[in-house]
Write a protein that holds these residues in place. Structure first.
Motif, PDB file in Angstrom:
ATOM      1  N   ARG A   9       0.858  -1.176   0.000  1.00 22.46           N
ATOM      2  CA  ARG A   9       0.000   0.000   0.000  1.00 22.46           C
ATOM      3  C   ARG A   9       0.898   1.231   0.000  1.00 22.46           C
ATOM      4  NH1 ARG A   9      -3.422  -3.398  -1.282  1.00 22.46           N
ATOM      5  NH2 ARG A   9      -4.740  -4.400   0.256  1.00 22.46           N
ATOM      6  N   ASP A  10       0.385   2.349  -0.435  1.00 19.63           N
ATOM      7  CA  ASP A  10       1.245   3.521  -0.621  1.00 19.63           C
ATOM      8  C   ASP A  10       1.656   4.215   0.671  1.00 19.63           C
ATOM      9  OD1 ASP A  10      -1.254   5.966  -1.682  1.00 19.63           O
ATOM     10  OD2 ASP A  10      -1.264   4.514  -0.081  1.00 19.63           O
ATOM     11  N   SER A  11       1.096   3.878   1.825  1.00 18.76           N
ATOM     12  CA  SER A  11       1.458   4.608   3.033  1.00 18.76           C
ATOM     13  C   SER A  11       2.811   4.196   3.611  1.00 18.76           C
ATOM     14  CB  SER A  11       0.367   4.478   4.100  1.00 18.76           C
ATOM     15  OG  SER A  11       0.168   3.126   4.429  1.00 18.76           O
ATOM     16  N   ILE A  12       3.283   3.013   3.297  1.00 20.21           N
ATOM     17  CA  ILE A  12       4.614   2.591   3.748  1.00 20.21           C
ATOM     18  C   ILE A  12       5.354   1.993   2.560  1.00 20.21           C
ATOM     19  CG2 ILE A  12       5.927   0.970   5.168  1.00 20.21           C
ATOM     20  CD1 ILE A  12       3.838   1.184   7.278  1.00 20.21           C
ATOM     21  N   LYS A  13       6.519   2.529   2.286  1.00 18.50           N
ATOM     22  CA  LYS A  13       7.348   2.000   1.205  1.00 18.50           C
ATOM     23  C   LYS A  13       8.770   1.816   1.722  1.00 18.50           C
ATOM     24  CE  LYS A  13       4.608   4.246  -2.323  1.00 18.50           C
ATOM     25  NZ  LYS A  13       4.545   5.270  -3.325  1.00 18.50           N
ATOM     26  N   VAL A  14       8.888   1.372   2.923  1.00 16.19           N
ATOM     27  CA  VAL A  14      10.190   1.276   3.571  1.00 16.19           C
ATOM     28  C   VAL A  14      10.808  -0.088   3.283  1.00 16.19           C
ATOM     29  CG1 VAL A  14      11.388   1.377   5.780  1.00 16.19           C
ATOM     30  CG2 VAL A  14       9.418   2.851   5.368  1.00 16.19           C
ATOM     31  N   ALA A  15      11.985  -0.065   2.705  1.00 14.88           N
ATOM     32  CA  ALA A  15      12.652  -1.299   2.314  1.00 14.88           C
ATOM     33  C   ALA A  15      12.856  -2.248   3.502  1.00 14.88           C
ATOM     34  CB  ALA A  15      13.989  -0.987   1.649  1.00 14.88           C
ATOM     35  N   ALA A  16      13.156  -1.710   4.673  1.00 12.46           N
ATOM     36  CA  ALA A  16      13.379  -2.575   5.835  1.00 12.46           C
ATOM     37  C   ALA A  16      12.115  -3.338   6.210  1.00 12.46           C
ATOM     38  CB  ALA A  16      13.873  -1.753   7.021  1.00 12.46           C
ATOM     39  N   ASP A  17      10.971  -2.681   6.147  1.00 11.20           N
ATOM     40  CA  ASP A  17       9.705  -3.348   6.457  1.00 11.20           C
ATOM     41  C   ASP A  17       9.384  -4.413   5.418  1.00 11.20           C
ATOM     42  OD1 ASP A  17       9.372  -1.748   8.699  1.00 11.20           O
ATOM     43  OD2 ASP A  17       8.127  -0.295   7.639  1.00 11.20           O
ATOM     44  N   ILE A  18       9.600  -4.091   4.162  1.00 14.63           N
ATOM     45  CA  ILE A  18       9.366  -5.044   3.085  1.00 14.63           C
ATOM     46  C   ILE A  18      10.300  -6.244   3.246  1.00 14.63           C
ATOM     47  CG2 ILE A  18       9.556  -5.390   0.590  1.00 14.63           C
ATOM     48  CD1 ILE A  18       8.724  -2.387   0.351  1.00 14.63           C
ATOM     49  N   SER A  19      11.551  -5.978   3.570  1.00 15.95           N
ATOM     50  CA  SER A  19      12.532  -7.051   3.749  1.00 15.95           C
ATOM     51  C   SER A  19      12.113  -8.014   4.855  1.00 15.95           C
ATOM     52  CB  SER A  19      13.908  -6.456   4.077  1.00 15.95           C
ATOM     53  OG  SER A  19      14.378  -5.692   2.993  1.00 15.95           O
ATOM     54  N   LYS A  20      11.617  -7.469   5.951  1.00 13.97           N
ATOM     55  CA  LYS A  20      11.178  -8.328   7.060  1.00 13.97           C
ATOM     56  C   LYS A  20      10.023  -9.224   6.636  1.00 13.97           C
ATOM     57  CE  LYS A  20      12.636  -5.077  10.578  1.00 13.97           C
ATOM     58  NZ  LYS A  20      12.209  -4.048  11.535  1.00 13.97           N
ATOM     59  N   ILE A  21       9.079  -8.671   5.886  1.00 13.75           N
ATOM     60  CA  ILE A  21       7.945  -9.466   5.414  1.00 13.75           C
ATOM     61  C   ILE A  21       8.437 -10.557   4.466  1.00 13.75           C
ATOM     62  CG2 ILE A  21       5.861  -9.422   3.994  1.00 13.75           C
ATOM     63  CD1 ILE A  21       5.335  -6.606   5.198  1.00 13.75           C
ATOM     64  N   LEU A  22       9.332 -10.193   3.549  1.00 12.61           N
ATOM     65  CA  LEU A  22       9.849 -11.181   2.606  1.00 12.61           C
ATOM     66  C   LEU A  22      10.590 -12.302   3.325  1.00 12.61           C
ATOM     67  CD1 LEU A  22      11.110  -8.882  -0.289  1.00 12.61           C
ATOM     68  CD2 LEU A  22       9.014 -10.247  -0.210  1.00 12.61           C
ATOM     69  N   LYS A  23      11.333 -11.951   4.363  1.00 16.49           N
ATOM     70  CA  LYS A  23      12.028 -12.977   5.147  1.00 16.49           C
ATOM     71  C   LYS A  23      11.022 -13.871   5.869  1.00 16.49           C
ATOM     72  CE  LYS A  23      15.597 -13.712   8.651  1.00 16.49           C
ATOM     73  NZ  LYS A  23      14.960 -14.875   9.200  1.00 16.49           N
ATOM     74  N   ASN A  24      10.029 -13.268   6.498  1.00 19.14           N
ATOM     75  CA  ASN A  24       9.020 -14.038   7.226  1.00 19.14           C
ATOM     76  C   ASN A  24       8.240 -14.976   6.314  1.00 19.14           C
ATOM     77  OD1 ASN A  24       9.726 -12.879   9.650  1.00 19.14           O
ATOM     78  ND2 ASN A  24       8.144 -11.317   9.570  1.00 19.14           N
TER      79      ASN A  24
END
Length: 86
Positions: free
Chosen positions: A14-29
């Protein structure tokens, strides 16, 4: 916010968060990548962290950082100087 979809390795951004660190954590999980910190660093080093796009993305577990970054940024950027191993 980033919403995790329930089907396969699809990820909704979604456009409200585009933070690579947050995306990375989700991808790892979700098992798409093994090292969230390394992927975050890759995104920053090669300029992808600034251009993450909102949308739904089908990702393949174990794909290269470059391919994942291109998918979630909808990028055709050619990073020929990319020597980062993933």
């Amino acid at each position: 916010e980033i919403a995790q979809c329930l089907v396969g390795s699809e990820m909704c951004i979604r456009d409200s968060i585009k933070v690579a660190a947050d995306i990375s954590k989700i991808l790892k999980n979700k098992g798409v990548i093994e090292d969230a910190d390394a992927f975050t660093q890759y995104m920053a080093t090669y300029g992808y962290s600034r251009i993450v796009q909102q949308g739904n993305f089908e990702l393949i577990k174990g794909d290269s950082y470059e391919n994942i970054a291109r998918i979630i940024t909808r990028s055709d950027v050619d990073n020929n100087n990319n020597t980062q191993a993933d």
